[in-house]
Design a protein around this motif. Structure first.
Motif, PDB file in Angstrom:
ATOM      1  N   VAL A 134       0.812  -1.226   0.000  1.00  0.00           N
ATOM      2  CA  VAL A 134       0.000   0.000   0.000  1.00  0.00           C
ATOM      3  C   VAL A 134       0.848   1.279   0.000  1.00  0.00           C
ATOM      4  O   VAL A 134       0.621   2.171  -0.826  1.00  0.00           O
ATOM      5  N   PRO A 135       1.822   1.440   0.893  1.00  0.00           N
ATOM      6  CA  PRO A 135       2.591   2.691   0.925  1.00  0.00           C
ATOM      7  C   PRO A 135       3.266   3.068  -0.394  1.00  0.00           C
ATOM      8  O   PRO A 135       3.235   4.242  -0.777  1.00  0.00           O
ATOM      9  N   ARG A 322      -2.485 -15.898   2.960  1.00  0.00           N
ATOM     10  CA  ARG A 322      -2.570 -15.316   1.618  1.00  0.00           C
ATOM     11  C   ARG A 322      -3.635 -14.234   1.589  1.00  0.00           C
ATOM     12  O   ARG A 322      -4.570 -14.229   2.368  1.00  0.00           O
ATOM     13  N   GLY A 323      -3.503 -13.307   0.621  1.00  0.00           N
ATOM     14  CA  GLY A 323      -4.498 -12.254   0.448  1.00  0.00           C
ATOM     15  C   GLY A 323      -3.910 -10.868   0.638  1.00  0.00           C
ATOM     16  O   GLY A 323      -2.795 -10.704   1.124  1.00  0.00           O
ATOM     17  N   VAL A 324      -4.705  -9.870   0.220  1.00  0.00           N
ATOM     18  CA  VAL A 324      -4.243  -8.479   0.323  1.00  0.00           C
ATOM     19  C   VAL A 324      -4.418  -7.974   1.750  1.00  0.00           C
ATOM     20  O   VAL A 324      -5.000  -8.649   2.604  1.00  0.00           O
ATOM     21  N   SER A 391      -4.388  -0.249   7.128  1.00  0.00           N
ATOM     22  CA  SER A 391      -4.360  -1.386   6.200  1.00  0.00           C
ATOM     23  C   SER A 391      -3.225  -2.344   6.567  1.00  0.00           C
ATOM     24  O   SER A 391      -2.524  -2.856   5.693  1.00  0.00           O
ATOM     25  N   SER A 392      -3.044  -2.546   7.866  1.00  0.00           N
ATOM     26  CA  SER A 392      -2.099  -3.539   8.406  1.00  0.00           C
ATOM     27  C   SER A 392      -0.649  -3.282   8.014  1.00  0.00           C
ATOM     28  O   SER A 392       0.116  -4.219   7.749  1.00  0.00           O
ATOM     29  N   CYS A 393      -0.253  -2.005   7.973  1.00  0.00           N
ATOM     30  CA  CYS A 393       1.141  -1.651   7.677  1.00  0.00           C
ATOM     31  C   CYS A 393       1.762  -0.993   8.904  1.00  0.00           C
ATOM     32  O   CYS A 393       1.075  -0.330   9.671  1.00  0.00           O
ATOM     33  N   PHE A 394       3.068  -1.174   9.079  1.00  0.00           N
ATOM     34  CA  PHE A 394       3.772  -0.421  10.109  1.00  0.00           C
ATOM     35  C   PHE A 394       4.655   0.629   9.444  1.00  0.00           C
ATOM     36  O   PHE A 394       4.585   0.824   8.229  1.00  0.00           O
ATOM     37  N   VAL A 395       5.468   1.336  10.209  1.00  0.00           N
ATOM     38  CA  VAL A 395       6.159   2.537   9.732  1.00  0.00           C
ATOM     39  C   VAL A 395       6.991   2.252   8.485  1.00  0.00           C
ATOM     40  O   VAL A 395       7.799   1.315   8.449  1.00  0.00           O
ATOM     41  N   LEU A 425       1.956  -7.655  -4.613  1.00  0.00           N
ATOM     42  CA  LEU A 425       0.554  -8.102  -4.633  1.00  0.00           C
ATOM     43  C   LEU A 425       0.447  -9.522  -5.182  1.00  0.00           C
ATOM     44  O   LEU A 425      -0.271 -10.368  -4.617  1.00  0.00           O
ATOM     45  N   VAL A 426       1.166  -9.797  -6.270  1.00  0.00           N
ATOM     46  CA  VAL A 426       1.166 -11.155  -6.825  1.00  0.00           C
ATOM     47  C   VAL A 426       1.698 -12.150  -5.798  1.00  0.00           C
ATOM     48  O   VAL A 426       1.163 -13.260  -5.639  1.00  0.00           O
TER      49      VAL A 426
END
Length: 684
Positions: A134-135, A322-324, A391-395, A425-426
């Motif tokens: 995402v970032p 697995r998954g986004v 969206s489940s991201c850290f720094v 993503l793939v």
């Protein structure tokens, strides 16, 4: 007017400091005396507006909007906030081909690094891949750098893991730990974006390069030592981030060492370091080190899958979902006893990641001769983290290693980040089962290889040669990280930087200026051997604003200097000096604000009320000794304050001059007619 084209000679003139004899014989044209003018009058609002614009808007971001139609202003606004609009219209297939190659190349590095850095922050490995998806997409839209590759970085990951682990265990309370990590990411992004919108980027400058060199070197060593857990196969290992604690844990758990793990770790570590060395010696072979981490992951995973029944004691990553990116906004922690630690962690990791991201972006921009807007970068990195925490991201920020690979691979625009994100993503959708048998020891080897480049011993040696105080600052940050903690090391780094600023302000350098023969130039006599003291004059330069913080120090220095001068005189010289003072021959010219020009390269950029009082008191003290205080070309702001405080009027017509040469020439003419001594003064 002083001087004509005749030769004048001064014999047996006594230097007031070393009582040496100075003889000056020269010829020079008449010197015109110029008047020192006050700056144009401004209202308080105009002065405040000018000062604020210099602090917050030095680049004048609104200059493009002047004299434009509403439609044009709207389009320029969109361009300003979304830099992708500036180059998207001219994007072509040739640029896309270069960006695809670069994006695939950095993806091969980002995937194993993302997993590794997530484990460094004590987070599930899958979070590292989420943070590499995402970032980068957001940065491609908002960022102004063409070569910055975005994702998790080692230092921010280390600091987050170290700070959160002190209060919450990632093994016993994994959900709370994950919630605090996402919350810290939110605060980091909020802080970063706010700094960009409020144009407060100058705050980052308090982290000097010298302290950052020491901080990053110390952090790199701590990160590397922490990887001994995986390289040696130790199960029970300390969560502390101090050198002593880590080494004690290594040798206290000798019985847990696994020779299978050690052999595999050393083999792949040597492989990774060798490929790194090859790429450093031959930059065209950058792809060798870029592909090495993914190659190591593939080979080690294949070995573990084939020989899983024969190899024991080597831990693996295990199952990855697995998954986004799943949403995580509902996990943000905004109330409770641990909110303070999440806020503090977010601020510190935000500063570190922002510093690294902007520094990396500017480095590669300078190589390609384009500009990176620091405030836009702050907003872009901040938005990345604000959206990322949901969206489940850290720094995340710009990574130096991935950006270097991106640059060398021929990236042309931020589309390379989009290609990297698509590759991740793939991987998230289809390739996650392949990482089940990936050994953790490989992740440790990848981390060590990545952070070892942060140990810049050559830069430290350069600090030693150039500036010993900077070298001490570097060592303070280095040992603070190594023996105390990473947050404490960062605190020491900032403290040392602020201390250096205070030292320069409160204890400014003062120097005595002398004349370079045959010119009207006055320079530091300790620096220029040909510069000589002018008889009966003392020219003093101060390399700092005169503020409340240093006014007392300057007063004490002057009192000591005058006392030393009187104490060194014998009775005969004191009597002669007294006679000359009675007739005004012995003048003291104090250079408080000589501004560039031919006479000197010293300037005092500012003064406050305490500085004004210092000048008044010093002038009165010198008058009691029949000495005269003269100011040379104060800058506009200083001149204005002297005028408004009525201090300027007390100096009279021969108390302020445009240059040192003009002041000495005019005062010499004034005293030339006093016939108490056969000496004649001619200043070269």
């Amino acid at each position: 007017m002083f001087a004509s084209n005749t030769s004048n000679k001064v014999d047996n003139a006594t230097n007031s400091d070393d009582e040496s004899v100075i003889q000056i014989s020269t010829t020079q044209p008449p010197l015109e005396i110029h008047k020192v003018c006050l700056p144009p009058n401004k209202t308080i609002f105009q002065s405040l507006k000018h000062r604020l614009s210099e602090i917050f808007f030095p680049d004048d971001p609104l200059h493009r909007f002047r004299n434009q139609t509403f439609a044009k202003k709207l389009f320029l606004s969109i361009q300003y906030f979304f830099p992708i609009v500036q180059w998207a219209s001219s994007y072509n297939l040739k640029l896309f081909r270069s960006d695809v190659i670069s994006g695939l190349t950095i993806a091969s590095l980002a995937i194993p690094q993302g997993i590794s850095y997530a484990k460094l922050a004590n987070l599930p490995p899958i979070i590292g891949l989420y943070s590499s998806f995402v970032p980068p997409l957001l940065y491609a839209i908002l960022g102004s750098s063409r070569h910055l590759a975005v994702g998790p970085v080692s230092i921010a990951s280390l600091v987050m893991g170290a700070m959160l682990e002190e209060y919450v265990s990632h093994t016993s309370e994994p959900e709370l730990y994950l919630a605090l990590a996402f919350t810290a990411t939110f605060f980091a992004g909020l802080f970063q974006a706010s700094m960009g919108l409020l144009r407060l980027g100058f705050i980052i400058d308090f982290l000097s390069k010298a302290t950052l060199i020491g901080f990053m070197a110390g952090a790199a060593i701590i990160v590397s030592l922490q990887q001994l857990k995986g390289l040696l196969g130790i199960v029970h290992f300390t969560n502390k981030m101090q050198f002593v604690s880590v080494m004690s844990s290594v040798f206290d758990e000798l019985k847990e060492w696994s020779w299978h793990t050690i052999v595999m770790g050393l083999v792949f570590l040597i492989f990774l370091l060798t490929t790194r060395k090859i790429s450093m010696k031959r930059p065209k072979l950058f792809w060798v080190s870029a592909a090495a981490p993914l190659t190591s992951v593939v080979l080690s995973t294949f070995v573990m899958f084939i020989f899983k029944t024969h190899i024991s004691g080597i831990s693996t990553i295990g199952h990855l979902q697995r998954g986004v990116n799943p949403p995580s906004a509902n996990m943000l922690y905004f109330r409770g006893p641990f909110l303070g630690i999440a806020l503090k962690t977010g601020l510190i990791t935000g500063i570190l990641s922002l510093t690294e991201g902007i520094a990396v972006g500017r480095t590669f921009a300078s190589l390609k001769n384009y500009q990176v807007d620091g405030n836009k970068e702050m907003v872009a990195i901040g938005v990345m983290n604000i959206v990322g925490c949901s969206s489940s991201c850290f720094v995340t920020t710009g990574s130096f290693s991935r950006s270097a690979v991106n640059y060398n691979a021929g990236a042309q625009t931020a589309v390379s980040n989009v290609v990297m994100a698509a590759t991740v993503l793939v991987t998230l959708l289809f390739l996650m089962p392949l990482f089940t048998y990936t050994p953790n020891v490989i992740l440790g080897a990848i981390i060590i290889t990545a952070v070892i480049g942060l140990i810049d011993y050559q830069a430290a040696l350069k600090l030693w040669r150039v500036d010993k105080l900077d070298f001490v600052s570097c060592l303070c940050a280095f040992f603070g990280v190594l023996f105390l903690s990473v947050p404490m090391g960062l605190t020491i780094a900032v403290g040392v930087s602020v201390f250096k600023i205070l030292m320069n302000v409160t204890r400014p350098n003062t120097m005595i200026l002398g004349n370079i023969p045959g010119t009207q130039i006055y320079q530091n006599i300790a620096r220029y051997g040909q510069a000589s003291r002018v008889p009966f004059f003392l020219v003093l330069g101060i390399e700092s604003p005169i503020y409340f913080a240093n006014s007392t120090y300057l007063q004490e220095r002057q009192d000591i200097k005058m006392g030393e001068r009187r104490g060194r005189m014998d009775p005969h010289k004191q009597r002669k000096s007294f006679e000359m003072r009675n007739f005004g021959f012995d003048c003291l010219l104090e250079l408080f604000a000589a501004h560039a020009g031919r006479s000197a390269q010293i300037s005092v950029p500012a003064i406050d009320t305490s500085g004004l009082e210092l000048i008044v008191e010093l002038r009165k003290a010198l008058e009691k000794c029949s000495l005269q205080l003269v100011l040379v070309n104060p800058v506009g702001d200083v001149m204005k304050k002297l005028h408004r405080s009525n201090v300027l009027e007390s100096f009279g017509s021969n108390g302020i001059y445009l240059t040192v040469g003009e002041g000495i020439a005019d005062l010499s003419v004034t005293f030339k007619g006093k016939s108490v001594d056969p000496l004649r003064i001619f200043i070269a």
